[in-house]
Design a protein around this motif. Structure first.
Motif, PDB file in Angstrom:
ATOM      1  N   VAL A  92       1.078  -1.469  -0.158  1.00  0.00           N
ATOM      2  CA  VAL A  92       0.472  -0.143   0.141  1.00  0.00           C
ATOM      3  C   VAL A  92       1.112   0.990   0.258  1.00  0.00           C
ATOM      4  O   VAL A  92       1.575   1.352   0.549  1.00  0.00           O
ATOM      5  CB  VAL A  92      -0.475   0.425   1.177  1.00  0.00           C
ATOM      6  N   LEU A 129      -8.994  -2.589  -0.817  1.00  0.00           N
ATOM      7  CA  LEU A 129      -7.791  -1.772  -0.443  1.00  0.00           C
ATOM      8  C   LEU A 129      -7.523  -0.517  -1.353  1.00  0.00           C
ATOM      9  O   LEU A 129      -7.028   0.159  -0.682  1.00  0.00           O
ATOM     10  CB  LEU A 129      -6.670  -2.538  -0.269  1.00  0.00           C
ATOM     11  N   ALA A 148      -9.895   2.108  -0.555  1.00  0.00           N
ATOM     12  CA  ALA A 148      -9.690   2.784   0.159  1.00  0.00           C
ATOM     13  C   ALA A 148      -8.292   3.935   0.248  1.00  0.00           C
ATOM     14  O   ALA A 148      -8.406   4.675   0.653  1.00  0.00           O
ATOM     15  CB  ALA A 148      -8.981   1.804   1.315  1.00  0.00           C
ATOM     16  N   VAL A 149      -7.185   3.574  -0.645  1.00  0.00           N
ATOM     17  CA  VAL A 149      -6.156   4.177  -1.436  1.00  0.00           C
ATOM     18  C   VAL A 149      -6.522   5.385  -1.526  1.00  0.00           C
ATOM     19  O   VAL A 149      -6.279   6.831  -1.646  1.00  0.00           O
ATOM     20  CB  VAL A 149      -5.164   3.056  -1.750  1.00  0.00           C
ATOM     21  N   SER A 184      -1.484   8.344   5.484  1.00  0.00           N
ATOM     22  CA  SER A 184      -1.877   7.479   6.161  1.00  0.00           C
ATOM     23  C   SER A 184      -3.107   6.297   6.125  1.00  0.00           C
ATOM     24  O   SER A 184      -4.582   6.970   5.956  1.00  0.00           O
ATOM     25  CB  SER A 184      -1.616   7.193   8.025  1.00  0.00           C
ATOM     26  N   LEU A 185      -3.380   4.504   5.736  1.00  0.00           N
ATOM     27  CA  LEU A 185      -4.377   4.565   5.780  1.00  0.00           C
ATOM     28  C   LEU A 185      -4.803   3.651   7.104  1.00  0.00           C
ATOM     29  O   LEU A 185      -4.515   3.225   8.443  1.00  0.00           O
ATOM     30  CB  LEU A 185      -4.009   2.498   5.098  1.00  0.00           C
ATOM     31  N   CYS A 190       0.923   2.641   6.687  1.00  0.00           N
ATOM     32  CA  CYS A 190      -0.435   1.956   8.330  1.00  0.00           C
ATOM     33  C   CYS A 190       0.657   1.104   9.148  1.00  0.00           C
ATOM     34  O   CYS A 190       1.972   0.871   8.870  1.00  0.00           O
ATOM     35  CB  CYS A 190      -1.046   0.940   7.186  1.00  0.00           C
ATOM     36  N   LEU A 208       0.441   3.600   1.269  1.00  0.00           N
ATOM     37  CA  LEU A 208       0.491   4.887   2.775  1.00  0.00           C
ATOM     38  C   LEU A 208       0.943   4.455   4.092  1.00  0.00           C
ATOM     39  O   LEU A 208       1.602   2.926   3.779  1.00  0.00           O
ATOM     40  CB  LEU A 208      -0.928   4.797   2.821  1.00  0.00           C
ATOM     41  N   THR A 224      -7.711   7.723   0.519  1.00  0.00           N
ATOM     42  CA  THR A 224      -6.678   8.022   1.626  1.00  0.00           C
ATOM     43  C   THR A 224      -6.178   9.065   0.316  1.00  0.00           C
ATOM     44  O   THR A 224      -6.346  10.908   1.121  1.00  0.00           O
ATOM     45  CB  THR A 224      -6.606   7.429   2.268  1.00  0.00           C
ATOM     46  N   LEU A 271     -10.789   2.039   6.007  1.00  0.00           N
ATOM     47  CA  LEU A 271     -11.457   0.974   5.861  1.00  0.00           C
ATOM     48  C   LEU A 271     -12.972   0.828   6.239  1.00  0.00           C
ATOM     49  O   LEU A 271     -13.444   0.397   5.079  1.00  0.00           O
ATOM     50  CB  LEU A 271     -10.280   0.149   6.176  1.00  0.00           C
TER      51      LEU A 271
END
Length: 474
Positions: free
Chosen positions: A242, A273, A276-277, A287-288, A246, A244, A280, A293
């Protein structure tokens, strides 16, 4: 309006290109690659599984590896196609030829063939179905020659259930026979990937069963320790890539939450995911978080639909396999009928060859044939032979008054019933079917007489298998 920057777009595209080589995908990859390399007399492979399990990704991974490892630039090892749903009427075979030719038209050894059907390739799709028989034969001949000249090993057909629809006048057997004919003439394996609807196309006849193969691409069931480890490994693999920051360790402790949100399918987990990315990065985050989520998790109604589809398909596969094994064992136990050419010796006689029987004297007596007496028709009004009841007859028989012992509560919620629109339940003890209206959130099977018939139940209903109630459609 949130918009991704060029840097964020590049990060997202890199993450979307990630391929998780998890256990189930690797198993499908190995088996499919083996059949592509050497499919013997097989003409088609059916790759079925639930939505989001990774069937399309498996086809893409295998196709890209075969293309990358092919040293001869004049060889196209894998042709990856996707039947396009037609605007008018069902899918036509002619469009399949069109896609094959269109995919190979730039090949050096195929270009000269395309000129013979250039006018047909340029024809609008609506008029293709009205072409004459000669035009159809030309298109098929060019498609077959294109596959041969490009030395294609296999054609991968994503969403292959569309191809089985035919033009509305062909059965599934006829469509598979058509694919078998193409494979016989070109030595090209056809791999059809799609939902569990494809599962019903296997073993439709003995000939097609011999020439067909099938792969069940399963999702992960985290109740199994081995599958739980494999799924957690896939979660870790994605989180590590990812773009980001996390807390991977904290997220890995919630592996069951990820399994429930993705219904055990790595493809759905990856899409979750990615969403979610994207959310963000669009907000400028770095940051995740669990909050993002939760917000991007697939909707419960969507998960119910995916879960029910997966359970129904898995049940059909398991039932088909178990019933097939039972039927085959039952056939093995039944002796075959003797043919006229077989000699069955009578008791006390010894077997002898046919030549010796000619030299036997004519005085040898043969056993008299057994003749069954011809049944006589009873006279009108005559009673059929039966045993009259003796003693007290006022007590009704237990067969008519016995009730079923199953009156338990059923762990199916009102939400699940309303979601699928089915409120019929099958008693696991006597197989009686009752339409049950829930009282609040509680469903209880009512008191009922024991079912005395053996007629198979039909239609959609809830059935208990082991300790779990699943929706069954027959």
């Amino acid at each position: 309006m949130a918009k991704l920057s060029a840097e964020a777009r590049a990060q997202l595209d890199t993450f979307k290109a990630v391929t998780v080589k998890h256990t189930h995908l690797q198993a499908v990859d190995d088996q499919l690659s083996l059949w592509v390399e050497e499919h013997t007399d097989a003409t088609h492979v059916l790759l079925c599984g639930p939505g989001g399990v990774g069937k399309s990704k498996a086809l893409k991974v295998v196709a890209e590896r075969f293309t990358r490892e092919e040293p001869d630039r004049f060889v196209v090892p894998i042709l990856l196609l996707e039947p396009i749903p037609p605007d008018l009427g069902p899918y036509l075979r002619l469009d399949y030829y069109w896609q094959i030719i269109d995919a190979l038209k730039e090949h050096l050894l195929v270009k000269e063939l395309v000129g013979n059907v250039a006018h047909l390739m340029a024809a609008p799709k609506a008029t293709r179905s009205k072409l004459g028989a000669i035009d159809w034969l030309k298109m098929r001949a060019v498609a077959e020659q294109a596959l041969i000249r490009a030395r294609v090993k296999a054609v991968f057909v994503d969403e292959g259930h569309r191809l089985m629809q035919g033009d509305g006048s062909h059965t599934v057997d006829e469509q598979l026979e058509w694919l078998k004919s193409l494979s016989n003439r070109t030595n090209v394996l056809h791999v059809l990937a799609g939902p569990y609807a494809l599962f019903g196309f296997r073993n439709t006849s003995g000939q097609l069963a011999r020439r067909g193969r099938d792969i069940h691409f399963q999702r992960y069931h985290v109740n199994s320790s081995e599958e739980r480890k494999a799924f957690a490994g896939a979660v870790q693999y994605l989180l590590e890539r990812v773009p980001l920051t996390c807390d991977i360790d904290a997220f890995l402790k919630r592996w069951r939450w990820f399994a429930e949100g993705s219904v055990g399918c790595v493809g759905i987990l990856r899409d979750w995911l990615v969403d979610a990315v994207t959310a963000t990065l669009a907000q400028g985050g770095t940051s995740l978080t669990e909050e993002v989520l939760i917000r991007t998790m697939p909707h419960p109604a969507r998960r119910v639909s995916l879960e029910m589809e997966a359970r129904t398909g898995e049940h059909k596969v398991a039932l088909h396999d178990s019933e097939g094994a039972k039927q085959f064992q039952a056939l093995l136990k039944k002796p075959g009928k003797a043919t006229n050419a077989e000699v069955i010796p009578t008791q006390g006689s010894r077997p002898r060859p046919a030549e010796a029987s000619v030299a036997e004297p004519a005085s040898v007596t043969l056993p008299l044939p057994q003749v069954s007496p011809k049944p006589t028709q009873p006279r009108v009004g005559q009673r059929a032979p039966e045993r009259d009841p003796v003693g007290r007859t006022s007590v009704p028989s237990a067969r008519k008054t016995s009730g079923c012992s199953f009156i338990e509560a059923i762990p199916v919620t009102l939400v699940q019933i309303e979601e699928v629109g089915v409120s019929r339940f099958e008693c696991p003890t006597c197989l009686a079917v009752r339409d049950i209206k829930p009282k609040g959130d509680r469903v209880k099977f009512p008191s009922h007489p024991r079912r005395m018939t053996n007629t198979p139940n039909q239609g959609s209903r809830w059935v208990k298998r082991g300790s779990v109630w699943n929706l069954f459609d027959s």
